[in-house]
Motif scaffolding. Structure first.
Motif: not given
Length: 821
Positions: A195-204
């Motif tokens: 969800v975070s990645r499709f919000s524009g963040d890098e991986g984790r």
């Protein structure tokens, strides 16, 4: 990018899965079920799980039911990942991958770190990658190098001590339990990161400890203990302090599970079984009173239930809305119409043969999971995948700040109460979501306490219940009377700003309030709504009420625990609740990812009984394939030997040992000073050891008798043997590994003071997520939410308070306002 309503949630996502820890495989299986391309990397000769029992014949070969259940729907690539050529191939796969699930054993981790496959180095090289390391005990702390097993993790995690006969030994549930729990505990942060990645963040990068994941199911019992308190006694088969003396009973045919917690349920149960005077007798009014007389009640009820079949009792209980659990065998479970009608049982193809088992229990209306699938042969897809370049489906993103959690910016409306729903919401809050918990002054969450006496209100007892504070941390709590139009409209205003709503009310409650899904989508067309009920919102049993105990009973898990010919054994006082919370969070995140990718909401119809079925799925598959399930063997294992619970020095002190391979057997013999057993040729292999288990158990217990569980555990683990102290709740609070890893966090809260909380079973950056806020007091965030989110004024809030739509204190029934002028 997904565009169609019938697309799967994880379409175009590539997942690389490596290693043989079963929890990693279950996480990968879930992702495959929702459309991800899951590439399972196996070593030459295939994954060791391909030899795990139960086995069945197909295509002229023996197949593992365990492997089949964990791996259908995936693609298999064989690589010698211990060599440099194999490592280079893995790097090629990771270049275009979105997720890496690492289930390698501890010694494999150490070796691969030298080959550039360390999680932290991979994170630098592939910034788009979401990495989840699944480990038995985590990468830090005194147990970091321990050899693990499913049963050992559960023993140390407090899930064995209370089960079994009072005199001992305690009973461990059959294997595969940690695989499911740990798989869900991995799936949750991975989905949040997507969800975070499709919000524009890098991986984790995440680390999941299976030991800590199991504490998800024991933390409530731990919350009532202190490091110095006495361990709760084991009361006997199917007897717990919370059970009121009831349990599982044999009927003329089959077994029925009985839970009657409230006074009304107890009264109706007594009337049903022909003992109405018990229902009104003050001596039996409360569960604690019945618990004190459990032996008398259990003996009398046992004779009564033998008079009719389990199905007859169950159907009569259904009419009275009593939380009965039909306790099915695996044969009965596969035939139950309630599961067939909901497509809960799925086909699995292996070696040209089709067998059946329960599938993924997330009923998403727009993006349902795959209905079964095929089990790949080892290396079946190597030629298709290796040597072909691919780019990640997700565009390169920005690195999130250290304090920004994956679900930052996601808003959840939480209408749930009790355990399962609130736990799902708590995990979402731990991951950074803004979770707004909605109660009413007239109807507070029942886990605040049921005592509405004036003196209880005056003493603010509703703010001092430990279990409420455990489940509601991290949330903003408000009050709204949803039986009144003003409350309903305010809730709809919040829904308009939200991404999702979750609820676990009785069937039909929200429809009566005008808050069912069809009405909410009129307010917010992209809302995700999850309903959590015992059997889901469809089917003949949709109105059935249940507790966590009922959910386990109805899954059939008790029929797999214990000894052949004995009673089914319930493995937890209320096991279905924490398992439901993990599944609920997982299902909601799956729908939220689809919403993030497409803008589409959907209805999630979660059956809490179905959430328990993966815990019996391997045995159900065995029943389907072989026409029977292997006899129950207590603490012994169908493959490993020795495998059991052994008495140690001290009162009710025990050690669980699981010798999972032949090399470990040799190490065990050396550790206990029995070189003669190590030299015995018949005992060199597990098959021979299983023929002489009584002799081996006597030798092992002679050694454990002179040591405390912790001493014995440390000695065997230092020798490379998988062993774990059978811990109690106070033991967990003193556990050095949990303290070294910062697992227990201390927070302060008004009325309750300083108290401890269990961390989430997943962590990022090597540390657990700090708890952001204590559980809300009743209506604590009314002003902040209603003014900050909905734009209400001080005058609006005063009017709502005067009209008892909102407030900060419970309203007793005689003071409730039915109408507003």
């Amino acid at each position: 990018m997904l565009k169609k309503e019938d697309d799967v949630s994880l379409g175009d996502i590539r997942v690389v899965e490596i290693g043989s820890i079963p929890a990693a495989a279950y996480c990968g299986r879930l992702m495959a079920d929702f459309g991800a391309e899951v590439i399972k990397i196996e070593p030459p000769g295939g994954d060791r799980m391909r030899g795990e029992p139960p086995l069945f014949d197909a295509g002229g070969e023996r197949h593992s039911g365990f492997f089949a259940y964990l791996n259908y729907g995936k693609k298999s690539v064989v690589l010698d990942y211990a060599g440099r050529d194999g490592t280079a191939r893995i790097h090629e796969l990771l270049t275009g991958a979105d997720v890496l699930i690492n289930g390698l054993e501890q010694d494999e981790h150490a070796h691969l770190a030298h080959l550039g496959l360390d999680r932290h180095e991979l994170r630098k090289k592939y910034p788009q990658l979401i990495i989840a390391d699944v480990e038995w005990f985590g990468e830090s702390g005194p147990y970091a190098g321990f050899r693990g097993s499913d049963a050992v993790c559960r023993a140390i995690g407090g899930l064995v001590k209370l089960i079994g006969p009072a005199e001992g030994p305690p009973l461990a549930a059959p294997d595969y339990q940690s695989a499911v729990v740990g798989g869900l505990a991995t799936y949750i942060p991975v989905m949040a990161a997507l969800v975070s990645r499709f919000s524009g963040d890098e991986g984790r990068e995440f680390e999941v400890s299976l030991f800590e994941a199991n504490i998800n199911s024991t933390e409530l019992q731990v919350s009532y203990a202190t490091p110095d308190s006495q361990a709760e006694p084991r009361l006997g088969i199917n007897s717990f302090n919370s059970s009121g003396g009831l349990g599982i009973f044999p009927c003329r045919e089959g077994y029925i599970g009985i839970t009657a917690n409230t006074a009304v349920q107890w009264r109706d149960l007594c009337a049903l079984v022909g003992r109405p005077h018990y229902g009104t007798n003050p001596e039996f009014m409360f569960g604690s009173d019945r618990g004190a007389k459990r032996q008398k009640l259990q003996a009398e009820f046992a004779e009564i239930f033998k008079q009719r079949t389990a199905m007859e009792w169950f159907e009569d209980g259904l009419k009275l809305k009593l939380p009965f659990g039909l306790v099915p065998s695996m044969e009965e479970l596969l035939k139950l119409k309630v599961f067939r009608d909901r497509d809960t049982i799925v086909p699995i193809q292996a070696g040209g043969r089709t067998v059946e088992a329960p599938g993924t229990p997330f009923h998403l209306t727009k993006t349902p999971p795959a209905h079964g699938g095929s089990v790949p042969s080892a290396g079946q897809h190597s030629a298709e995948i290796l040597g072909k370049s691919r780019s990640s489906v997700i565009k390169s993103g920005k690195r999130a700040s250290d304090s920004q959690r994956p679900l930052h910016g996601v808003r959840i409306i939480d209408l749930s109460m009790g355990w399962a729903g609130p736990l799902a919401g708590r995990h979402l809050a731990d991951l950074g979501a803004d979770v707004i918990k909605v109660e009413a002054c007239q109807y507070p969450d029942w886990w605040r306490g049921l005592d509405k006496a004036p003196n209880a209100i005056q003493d603010v007892l509703y703010e001092k219940t430990v279990r409420f504070n455990l489940l509601q941390r991290g949330k903003r709590g408000i009050t709204l009377d949803l039986t009144r139009p003003q409350g309903v409209e305010l809730l709809k205003g919040l829904v308009k700003t939200a991404d999702a709503l979750l609820e676990n009310n009785s069937s039909g409650v929200l429809r009566k309030l005008g808050l069912e899904y069809d009405r909410l989508v009129e307010v917010n067309p992209s809302i995700v709504m999850m309903s959590m009920s015992a059997y889901g919102s469809t089917g003949a049993w949709s109105d059935l009420r249940a507790y966590g105990s009922t959910l386990e009973q109805a899954s059939g898990l008790p029929t797999l625990a214990g000894y052949d010919g004995g009673l089914p054994v319930q493995t937890h006082p209320a096991g279905g609740d924490p398992i439901g919370g993990l599944n609920g969070c997982s299902a909601l995140l799956t729908a939220l990812l689809h919403r993030k990718r497409t803008g589409q909401g959907q209805f999630v119809d979660l059956s809490l009984v179905e959430c328990m079925l993966p815990h019996v799925a391997v045995s159900a598959l065995e029943q389907s394939a072989n026409g029977k399930v292997a006899p129950r063997r207590g603490n012994r294992h169908p493959q490993h030997a020795p495998h059991g619970v052994y008495r140690c020095r001290g009162n009710d002190a025990w050690l669980l040992v699981a010798a999972t391979d032949n090399a470990m057997w040799q190490s065990l013999c050396k550790a206990i000073g029995r070189d003669d057993l190590a030299r015995d040729a018949q005992l060199a292999h597990a098959a021979g050891r299983r023929q002489r288990e009584d002799e081996i158990d006597r030798a092992l217990e002679q050694w454990t008798n002179g040591r405390t569980p912790k001493e014995a555990m440390m000695a065997l683990q230092q020798a490379g043997v998988s062993a774990g102290a059978v811990q109690s709740s106070p033991d967990l609070l003193k556990d050095p590994h949990l303290h070294a890893r910062g697992f227990w966090q201390f927070i302060d809260r008004e009325y309750l003071g300083r108290h401890y909380q269990a961390s989430a079973p997943f962590r990022e950056g090597g540390k657990p997520y700090p708890i952001l806020r204590a559980a809300p007091t009743l209506g604590q965030y009314n002003e902040e939410v209603l003014k900050g989110v909905l734009g209400l004024t001080d005058a609006d809030l005063k009017k709502l308070t005067d009209d008892n739509i909102i407030g900060t204190k419970p309203i007793l029934p005689e003071k409730r306002k039915v109408k507003v002028a």
